[in-house]
Design a protein around this motif. Structure first.
Motif, PDB file in Angstrom:
ATOM      1  N   PRO A  29       0.830  -1.212   0.000  1.00 15.46           N
ATOM      2  CA  PRO A  29       0.000   0.000   0.000  1.00 15.46           C
ATOM      3  C   PRO A  29       0.862   1.259   0.000  1.00 15.46           C
ATOM      4  O   PRO A  29       2.055   1.218   0.313  1.00 15.46           O
ATOM      5  CB  PRO A  29      -0.792  -0.114   1.308  1.00 15.46           C
ATOM      6  CG  PRO A  29      -0.673  -1.541   1.740  1.00 15.46           C
ATOM      7  CD  PRO A  29       0.636  -2.016   1.209  1.00 15.46           C
ATOM      8  N   ASN A 352      -0.647  -9.160   4.700  1.00 16.19           N
ATOM      9  CA  ASN A 352      -1.715  -9.478   5.648  1.00 16.19           C
ATOM     10  C   ASN A 352      -1.535  -8.751   6.970  1.00 16.19           C
ATOM     11  O   ASN A 352      -2.509  -8.292   7.587  1.00 16.19           O
ATOM     12  CB  ASN A 352      -1.773 -10.987   5.892  1.00 16.19           C
ATOM     13  CG  ASN A 352      -2.403 -11.743   4.731  1.00 16.19           C
ATOM     14  OD1 ASN A 352      -2.970 -11.140   3.827  1.00 16.19           O
ATOM     15  ND2 ASN A 352      -2.313 -13.061   4.748  1.00 16.19           N
ATOM     16  N   LYS A 355      -2.632  -5.223   6.557  1.00 17.53           N
ATOM     17  CA  LYS A 355      -4.091  -5.115   6.435  1.00 17.53           C
ATOM     18  C   LYS A 355      -4.839  -5.755   7.602  1.00 17.53           C
ATOM     19  O   LYS A 355      -6.056  -5.899   7.553  1.00 17.53           O
ATOM     20  CB  LYS A 355      -4.536  -5.755   5.125  1.00 17.53           C
ATOM     21  CG  LYS A 355      -3.983  -5.046   3.888  1.00 17.53           C
ATOM     22  CD  LYS A 355      -4.487  -5.691   2.598  1.00 17.53           C
ATOM     23  CE  LYS A 355      -3.992  -4.945   1.370  1.00 17.53           C
ATOM     24  NZ  LYS A 355      -4.475  -5.563   0.106  1.00 17.53           N
ATOM     25  N   LYS A 357      -4.993  -8.805   8.575  1.00 15.51           N
ATOM     26  CA  LYS A 357      -5.625 -10.066   8.200  1.00 15.51           C
ATOM     27  C   LYS A 357      -4.857 -11.227   8.824  1.00 15.51           C
ATOM     28  O   LYS A 357      -3.679 -11.088   9.180  1.00 15.51           O
ATOM     29  CB  LYS A 357      -5.648 -10.218   6.676  1.00 15.51           C
ATOM     30  CG  LYS A 357      -6.560  -9.246   5.957  1.00 15.51           C
ATOM     31  CD  LYS A 357      -6.581  -9.547   4.460  1.00 15.51           C
ATOM     32  CE  LYS A 357      -7.541  -8.646   3.718  1.00 15.51           C
ATOM     33  NZ  LYS A 357      -7.573  -8.964   2.254  1.00 15.51           N
TER      34      LYS A 357
END
Length: 425
Positions: A29, A352, A355, A357
């Protein structure tokens, strides 16, 4: 801008480290930056290093300049920091030998240790060498091998076999003897005991990974038709303080001043004017060992990782470090292919984490293979396929898959920078 980004620090531009950077480039990102740090100003391709140490012209094929413009797209904020060394690991920062952006301390969101392994030259260059030094060392090796008439290879693992094959292919008239401490070449999972039963388990070792017995037998039958093989025996390596004569080997490796006598534990003797020590890789895990000795395996020197490839460390900030490739104790044979599999798994988990996750456990997969070329045209391999088991294949497949090009064409795919590099395949 620099103060606002969160760094993903990759320590080591190995196959694992370089692959990880490439996996992250399209998925990170905004606000995250890759810093790829390496001690060398150039990248080298170890898979072809043995040929480069024997065959003139190949030395130019295995080195490329390691810099931001060859690794990253022009519009990215990612950077290569090389040549530079990480000299200390701390909680959420690494300490560099030389300043970067005005400081030797580089803070990070996550750090990935991909420092690979160490081997003597010519397999891997000294960290003190620049590109010219390494090229000169390879050329010197080529000249010394050309000058030699009788070569002894100490150790019949993959390195010793591949070196002997390169010499035999270029100089078919030279005498080559491989001395190995097993009943076959390589390190088979099982060997025949004196009674003839296949019940002797060979302990797994990092420097000589266990191989399928069928592959070991196939390669042994191939090689013994082209070299002298002394199996189930060990070379007696003289100690530095032992007296020596001009005709007896003094324990040094490389080109000898004259024809010397190499002796084995069984009482055999071999004349040689060149001695090659075939040694396996040793994990380059010293950074972690001095920071947290409990995070490194005592026997193998590998960095301990969990199922997500995160370093098993109890020190503050240890949870922010990953380890991949040859330096990690993750499951799987230490090959370039497995290193890239680990890099891709680590990339998924880094994203992950960003984010929030769940992490995904690493798996080396059910496909596996070990290709051992014996020069450009010959070799043997084992391939493990799902549901079909392990198969042994011969020179034809090894020649087309690895022997002739030594995967140089695949190395070219790693370079994503705006400055295009030329791979001489």
């Amino acid at each position: 801008m620099v103060n606002q980004v969160r760094n993903i620090v990759i320590i080591g531009a190995s196959a694992a480290g370089h692959t990880l950077a490439n996996e992250l480039i399209p998925t990170l990102p905004e606000g995250y930056r890759i810093l790829l740090i390496d001690a060398l100003e150039y990248s080298f391709f170890p898979i072809a290093a043995l040929r480069a140490a024997v065959v003139p012209g190949w030395e130019e094929r295995i080195v490329l300049p390691l810099k931001t413009s060859t690794c990253f797209p022009s519009d990215s904020i990612h950077q290569v920091i090389a040549p530079n060394r990480v000299i200390k690991l701390k909680e959420n920062l690494v300490v560099l030998e030389k300043p970067f952006e005005g400081t030797t301390e580089v803070r990070f969101y996550k750090a990935i240790i991909a420092t690979g392994s160490t081997q003597p030259s010519p397999m891997r260059p000294s960290l003190e060498w620049n590109m010219k030094d390494y090229l000169d060392a390879l050329k010197k090796s080529q000249q010394e091998i050309k000058q030699a008439e009788s070569l002894v290879v100490v150790g019949g693992g993959t390195v010793g076999v591949e070196f002997a094959g390169e010499v035999r292919a270029l100089y078919p008239d030279k005498q080559i003897t491989i001395i190995h401490n097993r009943s076959t070449l390589l390190t088979p999972l099982t060997e025949s005991s004196p009674s003839g039963n296949l019940n002797e388990k060979i302990p797994e070792s990092y420097t000589s990974p266990p191989t399928h017995l069928k592959l070991a037998n196939s390669l042994t039958n191939l090689v013994k038709g082209h070299t002298n093989l002394i199996l189930n025996d060990k070379v007696i390596i003289p100690q530095p303080d032992e007296p020596s004569t001009e005709s007896n080997w003094n324990g040094s490796f490389g080109l000898q001043p004259s024809l010397v006598t190499i002796r084995t534990e069984s009482g055999k003797s071999v004349k040689a004017d060149y001695v090659f020590l075939s040694v396996g890789n040793k994990p380059n895990s010293g950074l972690v060992r001095v920071t947290d000795p409990s995070a490194v395996e005592g026997k193998t020197g590998l960095i301990k990782v969990d199922e997500y490839l995160k370093v098993k460390s109890t020190i503050p900030g240890g949870e922010n470090y990953y380890a991949i490739g040859d330096v990690s104790n993750a499951p799987g044979v230490k090959t370039s292919y497995i290193a890239t599999v680990q890099a891709k798994s680590a990339a998924v988990n880094l994203i992950n984490e960003i984010k929030n996750k769940p992490l995904i456990a690493y798996s080396p997969g059910t496909f596996g293979g070990l290709f051992v070329p014996f020069g450009p045209e010959l070799g043997a391999a084992s391939i493990t396929l799902p549901y079909l088991g392990t198969w042994t294949v011969g020179s034809g497949m090894v020649r087309s898959m690895k022997g002739r090009k030594l995967l140089l064409d695949r190395w070219g795919g790693l370079w994503k920078g705006e400055e295009k590099v030329e791979i001489l395949v």
